[in-house]
Design a protein around this motif. Sequence first.
Motif, PDB file in Angstrom:
ATOM      1  N   LYS A 402     -17.400  76.710  33.271  1.00 33.06           N
ATOM      2  CA  LYS A 402     -17.157  75.652  32.320  1.00 33.06           C
ATOM      3  C   LYS A 402     -16.627  74.439  33.117  1.00 33.06           C
ATOM      4  O   LYS A 402     -17.323  73.201  32.664  1.00 33.06           O
ATOM      5  CB  LYS A 402     -16.008  75.904  31.298  1.00 33.06           C
ATOM      6  CG  LYS A 402     -16.399  77.102  30.382  1.00 33.06           C
ATOM      7  CD  LYS A 402     -15.285  77.501  29.627  1.00 33.06           C
ATOM      8  CE  LYS A 402     -15.577  78.945  28.822  1.00 33.06           C
ATOM      9  NZ  LYS A 402     -14.489  79.246  27.783  1.00 33.06           N
ATOM     10  N   TRP A 403     -15.833  74.383  33.981  1.00 42.16           N
ATOM     11  CA  TRP A 403     -15.240  73.002  34.494  1.00 42.16           C
ATOM     12  C   TRP A 403     -16.567  72.504  35.568  1.00 42.16           C
ATOM     13  O   TRP A 403     -16.744  71.270  35.508  1.00 42.16           O
ATOM     14  CB  TRP A 403     -14.145  73.419  35.543  1.00 42.16           C
ATOM     15  CG  TRP A 403     -12.857  73.448  34.789  1.00 42.16           C
ATOM     16  CD1 TRP A 403     -12.573  74.254  33.833  1.00 42.16           C
ATOM     17  CD2 TRP A 403     -11.616  72.531  35.122  1.00 42.16           C
ATOM     18  NE1 TRP A 403     -11.081  74.033  33.398  1.00 42.16           N
ATOM     19  CE2 TRP A 403     -10.462  72.953  34.098  1.00 42.16           C
ATOM     20  CE3 TRP A 403     -11.422  71.429  36.067  1.00 42.16           C
ATOM     21  CZ2 TRP A 403      -9.344  72.179  34.154  1.00 42.16           C
ATOM     22  CZ3 TRP A 403     -10.155  70.970  36.037  1.00 42.16           C
ATOM     23  CH2 TRP A 403      -8.976  71.315  35.187  1.00 42.16           C
ATOM     24  N   LEU A 404     -17.135  73.266  36.218  1.00 40.47           N
ATOM     25  CA  LEU A 404     -18.453  72.918  37.154  1.00 40.47           C
ATOM     26  C   LEU A 404     -19.347  72.186  36.251  1.00 40.47           C
ATOM     27  O   LEU A 404     -19.725  71.082  36.705  1.00 40.47           O
ATOM     28  CB  LEU A 404     -19.045  74.026  37.726  1.00 40.47           C
ATOM     29  CG  LEU A 404     -18.001  74.356  38.779  1.00 40.47           C
ATOM     30  CD1 LEU A 404     -18.641  75.670  39.498  1.00 40.47           C
ATOM     31  CD2 LEU A 404     -17.876  73.457  39.900  1.00 40.47           C
ATOM     32  N   LEU A 405     -19.678  72.767  35.101  1.00 38.82           N
ATOM     33  CA  LEU A 405     -20.604  71.897  34.161  1.00 38.82           C
ATOM     34  C   LEU A 405     -20.272  70.575  33.622  1.00 38.82           C
ATOM     35  O   LEU A 405     -21.011  69.792  33.701  1.00 38.82           O
ATOM     36  CB  LEU A 405     -21.003  72.921  32.860  1.00 38.82           C
ATOM     37  CG  LEU A 405     -22.073  72.540  31.813  1.00 38.82           C
ATOM     38  CD1 LEU A 405     -23.351  72.162  32.586  1.00 38.82           C
ATOM     39  CD2 LEU A 405     -22.119  73.311  30.634  1.00 38.82           C
ATOM     40  N   VAL A 406     -19.102  70.754  33.265  1.00 37.26           N
ATOM     41  CA  VAL A 406     -18.631  69.172  32.654  1.00 37.26           C
ATOM     42  C   VAL A 406     -18.435  68.371  33.490  1.00 37.26           C
ATOM     43  O   VAL A 406     -18.831  67.005  33.691  1.00 37.26           O
ATOM     44  CB  VAL A 406     -17.232  69.427  31.893  1.00 37.26           C
ATOM     45  CG1 VAL A 406     -16.460  68.116  31.725  1.00 37.26           C
ATOM     46  CG2 VAL A 406     -17.407  70.139  30.754  1.00 37.26           C
ATOM     47  N   MET A 407     -17.841  68.772  34.924  1.00 38.85           N
ATOM     48  CA  MET A 407     -17.846  67.731  35.892  1.00 38.85           C
ATOM     49  C   MET A 407     -19.094  67.427  36.585  1.00 38.85           C
ATOM     50  O   MET A 407     -19.030  66.045  37.048  1.00 38.85           O
ATOM     51  CB  MET A 407     -16.752  68.490  36.955  1.00 38.85           C
ATOM     52  CG  MET A 407     -15.539  68.690  36.690  1.00 38.85           C
ATOM     53  SD  MET A 407     -14.335  69.702  37.772  1.00 38.85           S
ATOM     54  CE  MET A 407     -14.421  68.662  39.118  1.00 38.85           C
ATOM     55  N   LYS A 408     -20.031  68.163  36.865  1.00 41.70           N
ATOM     56  CA  LYS A 408     -21.244  67.872  37.231  1.00 41.70           C
ATOM     57  C   LYS A 408     -21.942  66.582  36.458  1.00 41.70           C
ATOM     58  O   LYS A 408     -22.517  65.753  36.941  1.00 41.70           O
ATOM     59  CB  LYS A 408     -22.140  68.961  37.290  1.00 41.70           C
ATOM     60  CG  LYS A 408     -22.011  69.786  38.553  1.00 41.70           C
ATOM     61  CD  LYS A 408     -22.812  71.075  38.381  1.00 41.70           C
ATOM     62  CE  LYS A 408     -24.303  70.891  38.096  1.00 41.70           C
ATOM     63  NZ  LYS A 408     -25.022  72.246  37.784  1.00 41.70           N
ATOM     64  N   ASN A 409     -21.847  67.117  35.049  1.00 42.77           N
ATOM     65  CA  ASN A 409     -22.525  66.033  34.116  1.00 42.77           C
ATOM     66  C   ASN A 409     -21.670  64.701  34.229  1.00 42.77           C
ATOM     67  O   ASN A 409     -22.438  63.504  34.376  1.00 42.77           O
ATOM     68  CB  ASN A 409     -22.203  66.287  32.461  1.00 42.77           C
ATOM     69  CG  ASN A 409     -23.105  67.504  32.314  1.00 42.77           C
ATOM     70  OD1 ASN A 409     -24.085  67.837  33.059  1.00 42.77           O
ATOM     71  ND2 ASN A 409     -22.856  68.441  31.241  1.00 42.77           N
ATOM     72  N   GLY A 410     -20.439  64.755  34.524  1.00 43.82           N
ATOM     73  CA  GLY A 410     -19.807  63.271  34.671  1.00 43.82           C
ATOM     74  C   GLY A 410     -20.041  62.649  35.916  1.00 43.82           C
ATOM     75  O   GLY A 410     -20.227  61.544  35.901  1.00 43.82           O
ATOM     76  N   CYS A 411     -20.201  63.303  37.016  1.00 42.46           N
ATOM     77  CA  CYS A 411     -20.745  62.932  38.286  1.00 42.46           C
ATOM     78  C   CYS A 411     -22.115  62.092  38.284  1.00 42.46           C
ATOM     79  O   CYS A 411     -22.484  61.403  38.752  1.00 42.46           O
ATOM     80  CB  CYS A 411     -20.577  63.936  39.431  1.00 42.46           C
ATOM     81  SG  CYS A 411     -18.878  64.282  39.912  1.00 42.46           S
ATOM     82  N   VAL A 412     -22.987  63.219  37.460  1.00 40.75           N
ATOM     83  CA  VAL A 412     -24.483  62.420  37.463  1.00 40.75           C
ATOM     84  C   VAL A 412     -24.446  61.241  36.644  1.00 40.75           C
ATOM     85  O   VAL A 412     -25.152  60.191  36.975  1.00 40.75           O
ATOM     86  CB  VAL A 412     -25.203  63.698  36.703  1.00 40.75           C
ATOM     87  CG1 VAL A 412     -26.732  63.116  36.219  1.00 40.75           C
ATOM     88  CG2 VAL A 412     -25.251  64.739  37.615  1.00 40.75           C
ATOM     89  N   GLN A 413     -23.755  61.150  35.473  1.00 41.79           N
ATOM     90  CA  GLN A 413     -23.488  59.872  34.722  1.00 41.79           C
ATOM     91  C   GLN A 413     -23.164  58.691  35.401  1.00 41.79           C
ATOM     92  O   GLN A 413     -23.664  57.460  35.198  1.00 41.79           O
ATOM     93  CB  GLN A 413     -23.057  60.074  33.491  1.00 41.79           C
ATOM     94  CG  GLN A 413     -23.429  60.997  32.435  1.00 41.79           C
ATOM     95  CD  GLN A 413     -22.807  61.416  31.204  1.00 41.79           C
ATOM     96  OE1 GLN A 413     -21.653  60.877  30.975  1.00 41.79           O
ATOM     97  NE2 GLN A 413     -23.192  62.508  30.495  1.00 41.79           N
ATOM     98  N   ALA A 414     -21.927  58.981  36.450  1.00 42.87           N
ATOM     99  CA  ALA A 414     -21.583  57.937  36.968  1.00 42.87           C
ATOM    100  C   ALA A 414     -22.009  57.621  38.611  1.00 42.87           C
ATOM    101  O   ALA A 414     -21.573  56.915  39.328  1.00 42.87           O
ATOM    102  CB  ALA A 414     -19.996  58.041  37.035  1.00 42.87           C
ATOM    103  N   GLN A 415     -23.187  58.429  38.605  1.00 43.22           N
ATOM    104  CA  GLN A 415     -23.869  58.471  40.150  1.00 43.22           C
ATOM    105  C   GLN A 415     -22.835  58.516  41.364  1.00 43.22           C
ATOM    106  O   GLN A 415     -22.813  57.955  42.290  1.00 43.22           O
ATOM    107  CB  GLN A 415     -24.460  57.009  40.212  1.00 43.22           C
ATOM    108  CG  GLN A 415     -25.515  56.728  39.096  1.00 43.22           C
ATOM    109  CD  GLN A 415     -26.234  55.398  39.190  1.00 43.22           C
ATOM    110  OE1 GLN A 415     -25.636  54.333  39.445  1.00 43.22           O
ATOM    111  NE2 GLN A 415     -27.670  55.322  39.258  1.00 43.22           N
TER     112      GLN A 415
END
Length: 575
Positions: A402-415
């Motif tokens: 769960k943590w990995l999914l949310v954190m990955k999405n945040g990194c993708v959006q912020a590049q």
Amino acid sequence: MFLIPLDTKECWYRYHSLFSKFLYVRLDRERRQRLHLRAAKWYENNKMPGVAVKHAIESGSAEASARTINQQAEGAFHLGYHTLLGSWLESLSEEFIRTNFELAVYKAWILFLTGKISALRLFLDRIEPDAGRIKDTESYRRYLSLKAWVARSEGDANVVIEMPLLLDSEGRENPTVKLISHLSVARAAYQAGRTDEAVSVLREAYRLERESGNAFAALCALHTLCFYLLDVGQREEIQSLCTEALEIFTDSQGSKLPISGMAYLPLAVSRYEANALDDAKNYSEIGLSLCRNLNLEDILVEDGTRTLARVHLARGRVENAVSLLNDTLKRYETSNLYAPISSLQALRAELAIRRGDIETAMIWAEPRAFDALSPPTGLPGYEHIVFVRLLLARGNLDNASKWLLVMKNGCVQAQRNRMLLTLLLLEVIWCILSEKTADAVRITEQALMIASPQNYRRPFIDELPTIESVVLQCRPIAPDFVESLRVDGTVLSTRSLTAPVSESILDESAAIEPLTRREQEVLKLAAEALANREIADRLFISVGTVKWHMNHILAKLNVPSRSKAVARAKELGLL
């Protein structure tokens, strides 16, 4: 024989030092003062500020010293000669300095750059009543910019964002004011996930400060820009910018300025990421030495310490890394600076996880009140990554996912590609522990496509004990890059996993990376043909943690399966 020329044209002379001392002791106090003041004036007119200030101070006249220091302070400050400026100011009493607001502001800056935050707060309180009487002056703008910088270093985001609005309206031409304004705007954009905007603002700040000749402001901007570039995955640009800056910012003799430490430290990080460990160590040590001489240690030492600690870890010197972090944290805890404490503590927790000391990592996590069931809602930080490592090490795979999914999405959006790379590699580990081989291969391919163009080798090498076999399967995605891992990685196989043993058992046993106490316990129970669940019950750990340790065992013994690990361990006398 008693005269020495001061210039190449032999128009100016001074007495030989021994003869000068002989004459000096024969002079009365009043005549000595007059001669020192004349010397100060001559050196000042001939562009030798350091010697001019020295003679002004030796004259014993506080007024003359203050006047000469005032004239030279801005140049010394902008070129990074903060230690020298601090020594000049120490020649004057605090009571006298407080009567000269311009010198008082420089003294406050030196206190800040030295990390003497308690003394700085007290001093600012004493001079604050005088500040309101000199508005619309350069000294007042410099005073306001210092207050904003202090707030920024202590993590007070509200003050950091609001203060430059005032500064911008009152002092657009002050380089320190412009810098703090740019840094604050960039930080606000960065924290909001607008990473491209933050990088753009800092590029412009660096360009403007470089063109103005303000080395201190330019290298402050460059230092922050480089670490933002690291986050977006532009490692090679960091190397180019820092190398260029080290050539640009020199003194009249071509020597590196003291402030150059701000370029050496991000350059060290860039070289570490490419696994150039010797360069990373050398540049970190040079940068730290310059920062100490510059009185910037308490502000910038974090960057160098993290790199040096990681170099120690990469070379297997775990105790050296832990000792370095402990010593640095002890210094920081007395400086009252905000950011370094948390990130260095997180690195120490990561080292504990990597060596199987889960209890120490748990002690680190407890006061931070991380909720394993609730991933962070904002942009992830380094502490969050360390907590995910802890979840994986404890076998808490559901929450780690769960943590990995949310954190990955945040990194993708912020590049934030560098952090995304780390999260992808952690997700590969999660897939291995969850026995999802196909997903592990797919995600490794994604990670290779981020890492290969910018030569981010170290993130892969750090995880190789667990992900080696998957990386080798993905060789076609980036063959040269994977081959470089085979050459550089201290645990990656240089032969196929099924290659026959050619060296003596004794020699190989000495070369094997030692198993931790917990890994030895897991291996011993595996030799008894116990299943993962049975091993977990015996050792009071989770099944996921058993798998974690087993993967490390397989990598260290260079074997593909549990049964071969047992056989190999018996050959080497480990069982």
